[in-house]
Structures are given as structure tokens and as C-alpha cells.
Design a protein around this motif. Sequence first.
Motif, PDB file in Angstrom:
ATOM      1  N   PRO A 296     128.734 189.661  -4.745  1.00 36.57           N
ATOM      2  CA  PRO A 296     128.319 190.998  -5.196  1.00 36.57           C
ATOM      3  C   PRO A 296     126.891 191.322  -4.776  1.00 36.57           C
ATOM      4  O   PRO A 296     126.065 190.416  -4.616  1.00 36.57           O
ATOM      5  CB  PRO A 296     128.433 190.903  -6.731  1.00 36.57           C
ATOM      6  CG  PRO A 296     129.328 189.738  -6.995  1.00 36.57           C
ATOM      7  CD  PRO A 296     129.080 188.779  -5.868  1.00 36.57           C
ATOM      8  N   GLU A 297     126.608 192.588  -4.614  1.00 35.84           N
ATOM      9  CA  GLU A 297     125.239 192.996  -4.308  1.00 35.84           C
ATOM     10  C   GLU A 297     124.368 192.728  -5.523  1.00 35.84           C
ATOM     11  O   GLU A 297     124.688 193.130  -6.636  1.00 35.84           O
ATOM     12  CB  GLU A 297     125.195 194.483  -3.945  1.00 35.84           C
ATOM     13  CG  GLU A 297     125.874 194.804  -2.628  1.00 35.84           C
ATOM     14  CD  GLU A 297     125.664 196.255  -2.231  1.00 35.84           C
ATOM     15  OE1 GLU A 297     124.852 196.937  -2.905  1.00 35.84           O
ATOM     16  OE2 GLU A 297     126.303 196.708  -1.277  1.00 35.84           O
ATOM     17  N   SER A 298     123.292 192.022  -5.292  1.00 38.27           N
ATOM     18  CA  SER A 298     122.438 191.624  -6.407  1.00 38.27           C
ATOM     19  C   SER A 298     121.065 191.240  -5.884  1.00 38.27           C
ATOM     20  O   SER A 298     120.911 190.795  -4.740  1.00 38.27           O
ATOM     21  CB  SER A 298     123.058 190.435  -7.151  1.00 38.27           C
ATOM     22  OG  SER A 298     122.177 189.922  -8.128  1.00 38.27           O
ATOM     23  N   LYS A 299     120.054 191.407  -6.734  1.00 37.22           N
ATOM     24  CA  LYS A 299     118.700 190.980  -6.388  1.00 37.22           C
ATOM     25  C   LYS A 299     118.475 189.514  -6.729  1.00 37.22           C
ATOM     26  O   LYS A 299     117.414 188.970  -6.410  1.00 37.22           O
ATOM     27  CB  LYS A 299     117.674 191.849  -7.126  1.00 37.22           C
ATOM     28  CG  LYS A 299     117.678 193.314  -6.691  1.00 37.22           C
ATOM     29  CD  LYS A 299     116.610 194.103  -7.423  1.00 37.22           C
ATOM     30  CE  LYS A 299     116.600 195.561  -6.970  1.00 37.22           C
ATOM     31  NZ  LYS A 299     115.563 196.347  -7.707  1.00 37.22           N
ATOM     32  N   SER A 300     119.460 188.887  -7.360  1.00 38.66           N
ATOM     33  CA  SER A 300     119.323 187.477  -7.717  1.00 38.66           C
ATOM     34  C   SER A 300     119.269 186.623  -6.460  1.00 38.66           C
ATOM     35  O   SER A 300     120.054 186.828  -5.523  1.00 38.66           O
ATOM     36  CB  SER A 300     120.494 187.030  -8.589  1.00 38.66           C
ATOM     37  OG  SER A 300     120.483 187.687  -9.835  1.00 38.66           O
ATOM     38  N   PRO A 301     118.361 185.669  -6.388  1.00 39.67           N
ATOM     39  CA  PRO A 301     118.230 184.837  -5.190  1.00 39.67           C
ATOM     40  C   PRO A 301     119.295 183.751  -5.082  1.00 39.67           C
ATOM     41  O   PRO A 301     119.487 183.184  -4.008  1.00 39.67           O
ATOM     42  CB  PRO A 301     116.846 184.218  -5.355  1.00 39.67           C
ATOM     43  CG  PRO A 301     116.664 184.113  -6.848  1.00 39.67           C
ATOM     44  CD  PRO A 301     117.329 185.348  -7.403  1.00 39.67           C
TER      45      PRO A 301
ATOM     46  N   PRO B  10     126.535 191.701 -15.684  1.00 39.57           N
ATOM     47  CA  PRO B  10     125.557 191.807 -14.579  1.00 39.57           C
ATOM     48  C   PRO B  10     125.687 190.640 -13.596  1.00 39.57           C
ATOM     49  O   PRO B  10     125.891 189.502 -14.016  1.00 39.57           O
ATOM     50  CB  PRO B  10     124.218 191.754 -15.308  1.00 39.57           C
ATOM     51  CG  PRO B  10     124.505 190.948 -16.545  1.00 39.57           C
ATOM     52  CD  PRO B  10     125.895 191.302 -16.945  1.00 39.57           C
ATOM     53  N   PHE B  11     125.615 190.945 -12.322  1.00 36.05           N
ATOM     54  CA  PHE B  11     125.832 189.945 -11.287  1.00 36.05           C
ATOM     55  C   PHE B  11     124.568 189.099 -11.106  1.00 36.05           C
ATOM     56  O   PHE B  11     123.684 189.403 -10.297  1.00 36.05           O
ATOM     57  CB  PHE B  11     126.222 190.632  -9.978  1.00 36.05           C
ATOM     58  CG  PHE B  11     127.500 191.413 -10.100  1.00 36.05           C
ATOM     59  CD1 PHE B  11     128.688 190.793 -10.445  1.00 36.05           C
ATOM     60  CD2 PHE B  11     127.507 192.788  -9.894  1.00 36.05           C
ATOM     61  CE1 PHE B  11     129.859 191.505 -10.563  1.00 36.05           C
ATOM     62  CE2 PHE B  11     128.681 193.512 -10.009  1.00 36.05           C
ATOM     63  CZ  PHE B  11     129.859 192.866 -10.355  1.00 36.05           C
ATOM     64  N   GLN B  12     124.507 188.038 -11.878  1.00 31.99           N
ATOM     65  CA  GLN B  12     123.371 187.133 -11.862  1.00 31.99           C
ATOM     66  C   GLN B  12     123.851 185.713 -11.562  1.00 31.99           C
ATOM     67  O   GLN B  12     125.041 185.421 -11.605  1.00 31.99           O
ATOM     68  CB  GLN B  12     122.655 187.164 -13.218  1.00 31.99           C
ATOM     69  CG  GLN B  12     122.132 188.535 -13.605  1.00 31.99           C
ATOM     70  CD  GLN B  12     121.594 188.562 -15.026  1.00 31.99           C
ATOM     71  OE1 GLN B  12     121.853 187.655 -15.818  1.00 31.99           O
ATOM     72  NE2 GLN B  12     120.822 189.594 -15.343  1.00 31.99           N
ATOM     73  N   GLY B  13     122.888 184.844 -11.282  1.00 32.85           N
ATOM     74  CA  GLY B  13     123.231 183.451 -11.045  1.00 32.85           C
ATOM     75  C   GLY B  13     123.723 182.764 -12.302  1.00 32.85           C
ATOM     76  O   GLY B  13     123.505 183.259 -13.426  1.00 32.85           O
ATOM     77  N   PHE B  14     124.387 181.633 -12.140  1.00 30.76           N
ATOM     78  CA  PHE B  14     124.849 180.862 -13.294  1.00 30.76           C
ATOM     79  C   PHE B  14     123.657 180.423 -14.135  1.00 30.76           C
ATOM     80  O   PHE B  14     122.564 180.152 -13.612  1.00 30.76           O
ATOM     81  CB  PHE B  14     125.615 179.624 -12.843  1.00 30.76           C
ATOM     82  CG  PHE B  14     126.951 179.928 -12.209  1.00 30.76           C
ATOM     83  CD1 PHE B  14     127.847 180.791 -12.815  1.00 30.76           C
ATOM     84  CD2 PHE B  14     127.302 179.343 -11.005  1.00 30.76           C
ATOM     85  CE1 PHE B  14     129.075 181.057 -12.240  1.00 30.76           C
ATOM     86  CE2 PHE B  14     128.524 179.601 -10.413  1.00 30.76           C
ATOM     87  CZ  PHE B  14     129.418 180.466 -11.036  1.00 30.76           C
ATOM     88  N   LYS B  15     123.885 180.294 -15.436  1.00 29.24           N
ATOM     89  CA  LYS B  15     122.814 179.870 -16.338  1.00 29.24           C
ATOM     90  C   LYS B  15     122.399 178.435 -16.074  1.00 29.24           C
ATOM     91  O   LYS B  15     121.217 178.109 -16.028  1.00 29.24           O
ATOM     92  CB  LYS B  15     123.261 180.036 -17.789  1.00 29.24           C
ATOM     93  CG  LYS B  15     122.206 179.638 -18.806  1.00 29.24           C
ATOM     94  CD  LYS B  15     122.696 179.838 -20.223  1.00 29.24           C
ATOM     95  CE  LYS B  15     121.624 179.422 -21.236  1.00 29.24           C
ATOM     96  NZ  LYS B  15     122.099 179.595 -22.644  1.00 29.24           N
TER      97      LYS B  15
END
Length: 410
Positions: free
Chosen positions: A303-308, A317-322
Motif C-alpha cells: 500500500p502507499e504509505s510514508k512508513s519506511p 492505517p497502512f503502517q509497519g508491524f508493531k
Amino acid sequence: MEDNTIFGIIQQSLAILEKEVGLAKSTLDVVASRSFKPISEFFKEKQEVYYSADLLNELDQRYQENLKTGAISRNVYNLRTRGTRILREVYETGNFVWKGPVSKSIPVLPESFEHIINGLADAVRMEMRSRDTLYIVRRFLLLLASFDINNISQIESEHVQMFLSDVSQSRAKSMDDVVGALRKLNRYLTGSGLSGLPYAGLLMAPRAREGKIYPCMPQDDLGLVIKSIDLSTAIGKRDYAILLLAASSGMRAGDIAKIKLSDIDWRKSEIHIVQGKTQAPVNLPLQRGVGTALADYILNSRPESKSPEIFLRSLAPFQGFKDGVSVACVLRRRMKAAGVSHTLGDGKTMHGIRRMLGTQMTMEGVPITTIAQILGHQNTHATKPYISLDIEGLRECALGFDSVGEGSKR
């Protein structure tokens, strides 16, 4: 018998083998996977839920044909036909009498094995611990005899694994004696012109003292899980890449969760990360198939995301795994979907995959110092528990999984 389903009879048979025959858990696991699982799959293939003597006879005929054509070995044939014999007897009588020697019966060895014991006794008679050596070797040969093996050339890796696992439960603090006895047996066999033990070189590997045997993730199970992933979906591409990366690199689950896009050097086919556990940098090779899977996910499904981070949640929200727990959940969910059973301590975990890689590298003669570097350990002492003497696990472990992808759903 109240439950006439093939599943119910298999479960009753396992209960009898455990409670009345007294088989160890490791032996029960082998019977379940090597003797009963093929029966269950055959009944599923025939779309039959209930016990059928005719289907068992048909399956026995298939086993015999496979043996004649060389599709299966004599040892595999013995294990599989023993499964059909057990189910018949349990269904017809409600019980089963184990034909091989177990702890409750008088130990009797085949004549060929007694000859080996006598020869080994002559070879070690001047040693201080010769009696212990002979006791351990006799116990090993008794296990072989329980599987209708009367020739050293018939020994396969799972037999060594069962023995080591059984013994480690009762004498974990004297496993050095057990390994030493098997080394002496192997030297005697090869010196006498006989077949040596499977993977005897692994008996020479450094290992953690006074510890139990740690199981690896079996390749058959991991391969089944990976092949079952549907690569036409975004989450399928992600999970496929995660499991291939784990299998090829041995990275910890937490490091996989936090790996960033910038950590991949695509031109050099390398991975550069700082480990979360030790805060030490490590450089790892990026295998071709793993790189392809990562690129497929990143370019086509991420997904498009600002997460590195490379791997993102499938839902907004499309974020990295915790943390690594989320990655471990991916493996557990995929095992469940693929029908791969999992129990506590069976090695079917992300950490079991790390042990799989370390054990395989040991089998291929990679120095322990190199293994420590790849696994991200700061010293070889931390690496030794990962070098499992689970020989069945060794046989099933594999470094490369490029071929797995070829059979996956597209």
C-alpha cells in the motif's frame, strides 16, 4: 467402536500407543506423520470419512506398487504399512499389541545387531566407559528393531532423530555420552566396511552442553505453508515474501517486522540491518527468489504509505508491524490455513526457522563462526543451541526456497 470415522480411529490408535504401549512422544510423532497421515490423506482423496477395510487394502496395494517401482524405500513402506495394520487391529479389536521391543518387554536384538554389539564390545573393551557405550548403542539398535530394521543399511535419518530425542528427555545432562557412543558406533561400522550412520558428521558439531534437543521447522511443513499462499492477493504476496525471507536469512521475527526499504541493496543483492536484539549491524545475502518475492510485493501490492518499513499492515492505517509478534502471527495463520498442525515445543515457529538455517549450514560444513555471523550472534556460545542434533529436522531443512515459488498459486 463409537467413532467409526478414520480420524477418530487414528486418534484412538495414538492414545493406545501412548498409554498402553508406552511409546515416547517423539516416536508417536513419527507414527502420526509417517504412518497415519498418508492414510488420512488417502481417505480424503477418496472423499471417504468413515473407516473402510476395502480402502485400506487398496492403499496397501498402492504402497506395494510404490515399493516395487522404487517410489518409496523399504523403510517408508514398513512405516506406512504398519499404520494400516494398527488401524485394522484397533478397529477390529479395540486394542493393538506392539510387535517391536519396547521398554515393557524383554529386549531382544536381531542376530545381525548382536553381531555388531559383540564387535563393538571388542573394539572398546579397553576404554573406561565401555559399558555405558554398549548400553547406549544397544538401546539405539533396539529402537531400530522396533521398526522392523535388522540391517544397518536400512537406517534413515528419522531413526537417529527419534533416538536422540527420546534419550535427551531422560538424560539431558549426559548427552555427551550418547553422542560419543554413536560416534564410536559409526567409527566401528565404517571401519568394518559397513554403512555409516546418516549425517554422522553432525555428531562432530559443537553443541550446547546439558541441554535438550531443539527441533527445527520441518521443510515439508514450511514448504506446504508457502505453496498454499495465494499470490494473486496483496496479503498473499506480503506473507509469501516474509516467509521466504525468514527461511533464507534466519532473521529474527522482530528484525523482519522492522526491515526498511532502505535496508535492501538491490544492486549487490544484500540486506543491511541493525539487529533489534543486539543493536549490532549485520549484512546478509539476498537470494534471487527472495529478492523477486520482495520486489513483487513492493512494486505491485504494498500500500502507499510514508512508513519506511517494507512490510505493512493489510488494513488502514497502512503502517509497519508493531513487533515480531505480528510476524509470528503471520506464520501461525498460514500454518492453520495450510492444515499444518502446531503444538508447543514442536519447532514450528519463526525461531524454529532460525534453527533450521543454522542446522542446515552445520550439515553443509559451514564453520560455526560463520553461522554465528549470519544469525547475528556476537559469539559462538550463543550459536550452539541453534545447531540442533534433530537429524530428522536436518534432513528436512533447506537453505534455498526458489523452487517452492514455482509451485505456488498465481
